[in-house]
Scaffold this motif. Structure first.
Motif, short mmCIF file in Angstrom:
data_model
loop_
_atom_site.label_atom_id
_atom_site.label_comp_id
_atom_site.label_asym_id
_atom_site.label_seq_id
_atom_site.Cartn_x
_atom_site.Cartn_y
_atom_site.Cartn_z
N PRO A 63 0.82 -1.12 -0.08
CA PRO A 63 -0.07 -0.02 0.08
C PRO A 63 0.82 1.11 -0.02
O PRO A 63 2.18 1.16 0.37
N LEU A 64 0.29 2.47 -0.35
CA LEU A 64 1.01 3.48 -0.27
C LEU A 64 0.79 4.36 0.93
O LEU A 64 -0.21 4.34 1.77
N ARG A 65 1.89 4.96 1.38
CA ARG A 65 1.76 5.58 2.46
C ARG A 65 0.90 7.08 2.18
O ARG A 65 0.86 7.44 1.34
N ALA A 66 0.58 7.66 3.25
CA ALA A 66 -0.26 8.93 3.00
C ALA A 66 0.21 9.90 2.10
O ALA A 66 -0.54 10.57 1.50
N ASN A 67 1.64 10.21 2.39
CA ASN A 67 2.13 11.48 1.82
C ASN A 67 2.76 11.12 0.15
O ASN A 67 3.31 11.78 -0.21
N MET A 68 2.38 9.72 -0.11
CA MET A 68 2.90 9.35 -1.52
C MET A 68 1.88 9.33 -2.36
O MET A 68 0.51 9.39 -2.22
N LYS A 69 2.40 9.74 -3.56
CA LYS A 69 1.40 10.20 -4.82
C LYS A 69 1.54 8.89 -5.80
O LYS A 69 2.43 8.08 -5.84
N GLY A 70 0.40 8.71 -6.50
CA GLY A 70 0.78 7.70 -7.58
C GLY A 70 -0.52 6.51 -7.34
O GLY A 70 -1.15 6.38 -6.41
N GLN A 71 -0.61 5.61 -8.56
CA GLN A 71 -1.63 4.57 -8.15
C GLN A 71 -0.97 3.40 -7.51
O GLN A 71 0.24 3.21 -7.57
N THR A 72 -1.82 2.42 -7.07
CA THR A 72 -1.49 1.33 -6.30
C THR A 72 -2.18 0.25 -6.70
O THR A 72 -3.44 0.28 -6.89
N SER A 73 -1.72 -1.15 -6.68
CA SER A 73 -2.50 -2.24 -6.87
C SER A 73 -3.12 -2.91 -5.83
O SER A 73 -3.71 -3.97 -5.81
N TRP A 74 -2.99 -2.17 -4.57
CA TRP A 74 -3.44 -2.75 -3.21
C TRP A 74 -5.01 -2.55 -3.16
O TRP A 74 -5.52 -1.43 -3.60
N THR A 75 -5.70 -3.61 -2.81
CA THR A 75 -7.13 -3.73 -3.06
C THR A 75 -7.61 -4.15 -1.73
O THR A 75 -6.89 -4.67 -0.91
N LYS A 76 -9.04 -4.24 -1.82
CA LYS A 76 -9.57 -4.92 -0.55
C LYS A 76 -9.26 -6.37 -0.36
O LYS A 76 -9.05 -6.87 0.57
N ALA A 77 -9.09 -6.92 -1.53
CA ALA A 77 -8.55 -8.41 -1.46
C ALA A 77 -7.22 -8.58 -0.88
O ALA A 77 -7.01 -9.60 -0.30
N SER A 78 -6.49 -7.52 -1.28
CA SER A 78 -4.89 -7.70 -1.03
C SER A 78 -5.00 -7.46 0.52
O SER A 78 -4.13 -7.90 1.59
N ALA A 79 -5.77 -6.57 1.14
CA ALA A 79 -6.10 -6.52 2.58
C ALA A 79 -6.44 -7.60 3.30
O ALA A 79 -5.93 -7.96 4.26
N TYR A 80 -7.48 -8.16 2.84
CA TYR A 80 -7.85 -9.50 3.11
C TYR A 80 -6.93 -10.40 3.28
O TYR A 80 -6.99 -11.29 4.26
N HIS A 81 -6.26 -10.86 2.28
CA HIS A 81 -4.98 -11.63 2.14
C HIS A 81 -4.08 -11.42 3.25
O HIS A 81 -3.36 -12.18 3.89
N ARG A 82 -3.93 -10.09 3.55
CA ARG A 82 -2.71 -9.78 4.59
C ARG A 82 -3.15 -10.29 5.98
O ARG A 82 -2.29 -10.77 6.59
N LYS A 83 -4.43 -10.41 6.03
CA LYS A 83 -5.00 -10.81 7.60
C LYS A 83 -4.44 -12.16 7.78
O LYS A 83 -4.26 -12.65 8.82
N LYS A 84 -4.37 -13.07 6.69
CA LYS A 84 -3.87 -14.47 6.77
C LYS A 84 -2.50 -14.60 7.61
O LYS A 84 -2.35 -15.47 8.68
N ILE A 85 -1.57 -13.66 7.11
CA ILE A 85 -0.35 -13.86 7.54
C ILE A 85 -0.23 -13.23 9.18
O ILE A 85 0.46 -13.54 10.12
N GLU A 86 -0.94 -12.60 9.42
CA GLU A 86 -1.10 -11.73 10.74
C GLU A 86 -1.45 -12.99 11.60
O GLU A 86 -1.52 -12.90 13.08
N THR A 87 -2.70 -13.68 11.21
CA THR A 87 -3.46 -14.63 12.04
C THR A 87 -2.55 -15.80 12.28
O THR A 87 -2.27 -16.37 13.43
#
Length: 302
Positions: A222-246
């Motif tokens: 994901p991009l930081r708050a002060n970064m510009k540009g597009q990102t491929s970070w999606t809701k699906a990516s955020a959901y998958h990230r929870k797997k490793i946190e678990t």
């Protein structure tokens, strides 16, 4: 569920299927001048069984085996020999997660990376401690854990999992090393031609470019708050990230990964690889029973 011999038999059969093309006829990875009391596969299965049952003390394990399971493990090896051989076999144990992930999802093209702190002693003791000081290439250091907002002394454990949560790579670095620097070591990266999801600690255009050019890995953050540009970070990516946190929470809770009984770096690596490999084996059991993959505490229940 807590019968060591019954669970050992289950995990031993899994180890035989996982390493069927890697071991000799006697169940050993190496040729020994004198036949050992326990084969390499039996030793690995015993170690994974102990970790799966949350027995992370070898002293406790061998006391139980000698007094409660003597008739079942009457050819039990010496505990010192067990520890020495497990360190030697840690490379094979580390491959279990990758082999299991290919069995569960052979075409997996998306992985997740994260890290967790590993303290080896209290901060007040770090000046005089000699724990894990044997490897000059990876010495413990003082690091900062942002979540707990505290400094600690030791290492970072880096882990890469599939999007299903199956661990494929585990490694340690000094605690003061930035997360993104871990991805600069090619020997730690066992994947290629895939996407790799990381948090904001893995933002680095040079590393992203290097990974793509050398291993065809697309590092997505994901991009930081002060970064510009597009990102491929999606809701699906955020959901998958929870797997490793678990998965990190399970390693901390059920497998007690933050407990440290070792004195050397090799011992620490052997313990970590066994704990992470035990996660993969329990997931393999759940997969074969068509159960939820990450319900690890009930994987060995009948």
């Amino acid at each position: 569920m807590h019968n060591i011999k019954a669970n050992f038999d289950i995990i031993f059969d899994i180890c035989k299927s996982i390493f069927k093309d890697d071991v000799l006829d006697d169940g050993n990875f190496y040729k020994y001048p004198n036949k050992p009391k326990m084969s390499d596969l039996q030793l690995i299965a015993l170690s994974l069984t102990a970790e799966s049952l949350s027995i992370d003390s070898e002293n406790h394990l061998f006391n139980k085996l000698k007094h409660e399971y003597f008739n079942d493990f009457f050819v039990l090896i010496d505990r010192r020999n067990y520890n020495r051989r497990r360190k030697r076999l840690s490379g094979f144990i580390a491959d279990i997660g990758l082999k299991v992930s290919k069995f569960i999802n052979p075409n997996c093209a998306k992985f997740i990376v994260d890290s967790m702190p590993l303290s080896i002693c209290k901060n007040a003791r770090k000046i005089r401690t000699t724990i894990c000081m044997d490897d000059p290439d990876c010495l413990p250091a003082t690091g900062y854990h942002a979540i707990s907002k505290a400094y600690y002394y030791g290492f970072k454990m880096h882990i890469i999992t599939t999007v299903e949560g199956v661990p494929v790579t585990v490694a340690i670095t000094p605690a003061n090393m930035a997360d993104i620097d871990f991805l600069k070591f090619d020997e730690f990266i066992d994947i290629s031609d895939c996407q790799l999801l990381g948090d904001k600690g893995y933002i680095s255009e040079p590393v992203q470019l290097t990974l793509f050019e050398t291993k065809s890995i697309q590092l997505i953050t994901p991009l930081r708050a002060n970064m510009k540009g597009q990102t491929s970070w999606t809701k699906a990516s955020a959901y998958h990230r929870k797997k490793i946190e678990t998965k990190i929470s399970q390693l901390d809770d059920q497998f007690m990964v933050k407990r440290n009984y070792t004195k050397t770096s090799d011992g620490l690596i052997a313990r970590l690889t066994c704990k992470v490999a035990a996660v993969a084996v329990l997931q393999f059991i759940n997969f074969s029973k068509q159960k939820s993959l990450n319900k690890l505490k009930t994987a060995l229940a009948a």
